[in-house]
Design an enzyme around this catalytic site. Sequence first.
Site, PDB file in Angstrom:
ATOM      1  N   CYS A   1      37.655  -4.189 -24.181  1.00 45.94           N
ATOM      2  CA  CYS A   1      38.056  -3.967 -22.782  1.00 45.94           C
ATOM      3  C   CYS A   1      38.775  -2.643 -22.610  1.00 45.94           C
ATOM      4  O   CYS A   1      38.873  -2.133 -21.493  1.00 45.94           O
ATOM      5  CB  CYS A   1      38.931  -5.113 -22.315  1.00 45.94           C
ATOM      6  SG  CYS A   1      40.203  -5.480 -23.508  1.00 45.94           S
TER       7      CYS A   1
ATOM      8  N   GLU B   1      32.128  -0.864 -15.759  1.00 47.48           N
ATOM      9  CA  GLU B   1      32.500  -1.054 -17.163  1.00 47.48           C
ATOM     10  C   GLU B   1      31.241  -1.020 -18.027  1.00 47.48           C
ATOM     11  O   GLU B   1      30.356  -1.878 -17.872  1.00 47.48           O
ATOM     12  CB  GLU B   1      33.221  -2.396 -17.317  1.00 47.48           C
ATOM     13  CG  GLU B   1      33.738  -2.620 -18.722  1.00 47.48           C
ATOM     14  CD  GLU B   1      34.470  -3.953 -18.878  1.00 47.48           C
ATOM     15  OE1 GLU B   1      34.129  -4.918 -18.189  1.00 47.48           O
ATOM     16  OE2 GLU B   1      35.371  -4.002 -19.732  1.00 47.48           O
TER      17      GLU B   1
ATOM     18  N   GLU C   1      42.941 -11.413 -18.017  1.00 44.33           N
ATOM     19  CA  GLU C   1      42.780 -10.148 -18.749  1.00 44.33           C
ATOM     20  C   GLU C   1      41.331  -9.734 -18.573  1.00 44.33           C
ATOM     21  O   GLU C   1      40.433 -10.302 -19.191  1.00 44.33           O
ATOM     22  CB  GLU C   1      43.106 -10.343 -20.247  1.00 44.33           C
ATOM     23  CG  GLU C   1      44.553 -10.688 -20.536  1.00 44.33           C
ATOM     24  CD  GLU C   1      45.509  -9.517 -20.358  1.00 44.33           C
ATOM     25  OE1 GLU C   1      45.052  -8.381 -20.080  1.00 44.33           O
ATOM     26  OE2 GLU C   1      46.720  -9.728 -20.467  1.00 44.33           O
ATOM     27  N   LEU C   2      41.095  -8.761 -17.698  1.00 47.87           N
ATOM     28  CA  LEU C   2      39.717  -8.439 -17.309  1.00 47.87           C
ATOM     29  C   LEU C   2      39.303  -7.048 -17.817  1.00 47.87           C
ATOM     30  O   LEU C   2      39.828  -6.574 -18.799  1.00 47.87           O
ATOM     31  CB  LEU C   2      39.597  -8.554 -15.785  1.00 47.87           C
ATOM     32  CG  LEU C   2      40.131  -9.882 -15.193  1.00 47.87           C
ATOM     33  CD1 LEU C   2      40.082  -9.875 -13.681  1.00 47.87           C
ATOM     34  CD2 LEU C   2      39.376 -11.080 -15.750  1.00 47.87           C
TER      35      LEU C   2
ATOM     36  N   GLY D   1      38.144 -12.122 -19.972  1.00 40.25           N
ATOM     37  CA  GLY D   1      36.701 -11.997 -19.784  1.00 40.25           C
ATOM     38  C   GLY D   1      36.381 -11.021 -18.674  1.00 40.25           C
ATOM     39  O   GLY D   1      37.175 -10.125 -18.367  1.00 40.25           O
ATOM     40  N   SER D   2      35.235 -11.212 -18.050  1.00 41.03           N
ATOM     41  CA  SER D   2      34.740 -10.214 -17.096  1.00 41.03           C
ATOM     42  C   SER D   2      35.358 -10.402 -15.707  1.00 41.03           C
ATOM     43  O   SER D   2      35.735 -11.516 -15.332  1.00 41.03           O
ATOM     44  CB  SER D   2      33.221 -10.334 -17.004  1.00 41.03           C
ATOM     45  OG  SER D   2      32.889 -11.637 -16.582  1.00 41.03           O
TER      46      SER D   2
HETATM   47  P1  NAP Z   1      32.603 -13.444 -19.660  1.00 38.79           P
HETATM   48  O1  NAP Z   1      31.147 -13.505 -19.506  1.00 38.79           O
HETATM   49  O2  NAP Z   1      33.448 -13.342 -18.433  1.00 38.79           O
HETATM   50  O3  NAP Z   1      33.021 -14.739 -20.502  1.00 38.79           O
HETATM   51  C1  NAP Z   1      34.348 -14.980 -20.898  1.00 38.79           C
HETATM   52  C2  NAP Z   1      34.567 -16.475 -21.036  1.00 38.79           C
HETATM   53  O4  NAP Z   1      34.493 -17.077 -19.740  1.00 38.79           O
HETATM   54  C3  NAP Z   1      33.514 -17.182 -21.887  1.00 38.79           C
HETATM   55  O5  NAP Z   1      34.131 -18.212 -22.617  1.00 38.79           O
HETATM   56  C4  NAP Z   1      32.576 -17.729 -20.831  1.00 38.79           C
HETATM   57  O6  NAP Z   1      31.794 -18.811 -21.253  1.00 38.79           O
HETATM   58  C5  NAP Z   1      33.564 -18.154 -19.759  1.00 38.79           C
HETATM   59  N1  NAP Z   1      32.999 -18.331 -18.428  1.00 38.79           N
HETATM   60  C6  NAP Z   1      31.840 -17.812 -17.927  1.00 38.79           C
HETATM   61  N2  NAP Z   1      31.655 -18.228 -16.648  1.00 38.79           N
HETATM   62  C7  NAP Z   1      32.712 -19.024 -16.341  1.00 38.79           C
HETATM   63  C8  NAP Z   1      33.097 -19.746 -15.176  1.00 38.79           C
HETATM   64  N3  NAP Z   1      32.345 -19.737 -14.075  1.00 38.79           N
HETATM   65  N4  NAP Z   1      34.248 -20.454 -15.197  1.00 38.79           N
HETATM   66  C9  NAP Z   1      35.031 -20.477 -16.300  1.00 38.79           C
HETATM   67  N5  NAP Z   1      34.714 -19.805 -17.450  1.00 38.79           N
HETATM   68  C10 NAP Z   1      33.577 -19.086 -17.466  1.00 38.79           C
HETATM   69  O7  NAP Z   1      33.054 -12.236 -20.594  1.00 38.79           O
HETATM   70  P2  NAP Z   1      32.456 -11.775 -22.000  1.00 38.79           P
HETATM   71  O8  NAP Z   1      31.120 -11.179 -21.774  1.00 38.79           O
HETATM   72  O9  NAP Z   1      32.600 -12.849 -23.023  1.00 38.79           O
HETATM   73  O10 NAP Z   1      33.516 -10.637 -22.371  1.00 38.79           O
HETATM   74  C11 NAP Z   1      33.426  -9.362 -21.844  1.00 38.79           C
HETATM   75  C12 NAP Z   1      34.414  -9.105 -20.742  1.00 38.79           C
HETATM   76  O11 NAP Z   1      35.732  -9.470 -21.157  1.00 38.79           O
HETATM   77  C13 NAP Z   1      34.517  -7.635 -20.374  1.00 38.79           C
HETATM   78  O12 NAP Z   1      34.551  -7.488 -18.975  1.00 38.79           O
HETATM   79  C14 NAP Z   1      35.837  -7.198 -21.006  1.00 38.79           C
HETATM   80  O13 NAP Z   1      36.443  -6.097 -20.399  1.00 38.79           O
HETATM   81  C15 NAP Z   1      36.655  -8.426 -20.867  1.00 38.79           C
HETATM   82  N6  NAP Z   1      37.739  -8.421 -21.830  1.00 38.79           N
HETATM   83  C16 NAP Z   1      39.010  -8.172 -21.393  1.00 38.79           C
HETATM   84  C17 NAP Z   1      40.053  -8.125 -22.312  1.00 38.79           C
HETATM   85  C18 NAP Z   1      41.462  -7.861 -21.869  1.00 38.79           C
HETATM   86  O14 NAP Z   1      42.375  -8.164 -22.643  1.00 38.79           O
HETATM   87  N7  NAP Z   1      41.703  -7.334 -20.694  1.00 38.79           N
HETATM   88  C19 NAP Z   1      39.795  -8.314 -23.662  1.00 38.79           C
HETATM   89  C20 NAP Z   1      38.491  -8.555 -24.069  1.00 38.79           C
HETATM   90  C21 NAP Z   1      37.469  -8.614 -23.148  1.00 38.79           C
HETATM   91  P3  NAP Z   1      30.298 -18.543 -21.830  1.00 38.79           P
HETATM   92  O15 NAP Z   1      30.475 -17.844 -23.112  1.00 38.79           O
HETATM   93  O16 NAP Z   1      29.730 -19.901 -21.950  1.00 38.79           O
HETATM   94  O17 NAP Z   1      29.590 -17.703 -20.797  1.00 38.79           O
END
Ligand code: NAP
Length: 473
Positions: free
Chosen positions: A281, A375, A247-248, A227-228
């Site tokens: 990502c 990003e 994985e960010l 995630g982010s």
């Molecule tokens: P996100 O907002 O960080 O959410 C990812 C997951 O984390 C969701 O299930 C989210 O739940 C959960 N989450 C949110 N706040 C949390 C907390 N305080 N504690 C624990 N879990 C929490 O990311 P996204 O918008 O879904 O995805 C985009 C990001 O992912 C981008 O930055 C991208 O670069 C990154 N990404 C990285 C990779 C890699 O392999 N490096 C691959 C894909 C994506 P909710 O849905 O309920 O908010």
Amino acid sequence: MDHKLFIDGQWVDGGPLIEVTNKYTGAVIGAVPSARREEVDAALGAANRAARVMADLPAHRRSEILARASARIRERGEELAKTIASEAGKALKYARIEVDRGATTFQIASEEARRLHGETLALDGVPAGEGYFGFYVRRPVGLIAAISPFNFPLNLVAHKVAPALAAGNSLVLKPATSTPLTAVLLCEILEEAGLPPGALNLVVGSGATVGEWMVSDARVAKITFTGSPPVGRRITQLAGIKKITLELGNTSPVIIAPDADLAYASKRCAVGAYYNSGQVCISVQRIYSQRPVYEPFTEAFVQASQAMVVGDPLDERVDVGPMIDVKEAERIEGWVQEAQAGGAQVLTGGRRERGVYWPTVLTDVRPEMKVVAQEAFAPVASVIACDDFEEALRQADETEFGLQVGVFTRDVNRVLQAIRRLNFGGIIINDTPAFRTDAMPYGGNRQSGLGREGVRFAMEDMTNIQLVAIRTG
Ligand code: NAP
């Protein structure tokens, strides 16, 4: 259709329903109960008990379950692809590729389950080890908390679930709240494949509640999160002493050297910048082109960008669907307008309709602009002119991130120079940073994360090395 949570091998109700929408039309396509504290606790308890069962399950049985799951993913492929296209807004042609990759990830895990082993150790290499025979084995860590993002609702979940099970662990999975339906289907598939009850549990709900309850729970031995970066940082603060894979994000750079195949590079950059509306990502974001080829490359890249078909992701011809929500499309529209106000040129795109943002090429950007420094996670790429290869390497590497980078060149000396100079988890030569296959080690340096995925590498991170020393004298 209303779905349920999957806890201890049972489909159960929870708190208020979370409605899931088609991201193009906005229509409600399903609902899943939100997990309350009691469901999260029940899921963690079930996984904790199943950790022992999984650790004792012979490798060939784990392998067979994963192989059956892989086959079922293929059999239910069209249903999965349409669910991904609807709930994530991903063009159906790419959703089908994701399904194929998800099946492959489980197949690889099925094979790797049979080859999880340690090695013998020459303990007598130092005087204190004389008379001892040594080896190490890899033991499953136990209960894994897996939290996944919206952009690959099947394959990024597969990259957590498949290696965890292959290595003999149990999981509690929390998918992104906007895309939980694919995860529901995956749990059905693993149930059909004969996974022991409690080995995989599904809870749905906001990250701030369900996610934080999971990562701070003392029963969890390892967290695997995609995630982010801000959420990744928050997790490290809450986790305590646990293994963590993160994985960010990235601001993925590409370098175009003067000897590059421009026709190929421009087409690959367009696919790498715009598939899944740039919400990947490793999506192409910053393209550093050397001056001799800057103009022809930019022209070809603009043409390839304009050739992208934009529209309903369920339409087979479409390349670029909507972003995950209208707010995200408005955010990137604001970033592009801010860049324009600062002197950037929009060569194509810059257009939004509801959640859809058109493939956009920028030039005359500056390093501190958001579209370059942060990003973008949107179908927006900037082409930046560089005087020489050294300068392109310097600018590409000038980032807090370090996931993957692409370099288009046919000169072996440039390749070697790039390997030495670029601090990224993956260096992709003659393709874009968006290249990924499911067995390769994948993960970021610097603020892009901790640890590696790619089934075998994830399994290493999901096991503990256990040393055995036997005194023989
Ligand atoms: P996100 O907002 O960080 O959410 C990812 C997951 O984390 C969701 O299930 C989210 O739940 C959960 N989450 C949110 N706040 C949390 C907390 N305080 N504690 C624990 N879990 C929490 O990311 P996204 O918008 O879904 O995805 C985009 C990001 O992912 C981008 O930055 C991208 O670069 C990154 N990404 C990285 C990779 C890699 O392999 N490096 C691959 C894909 C994506 P909710 O849905 O309920 O908010």
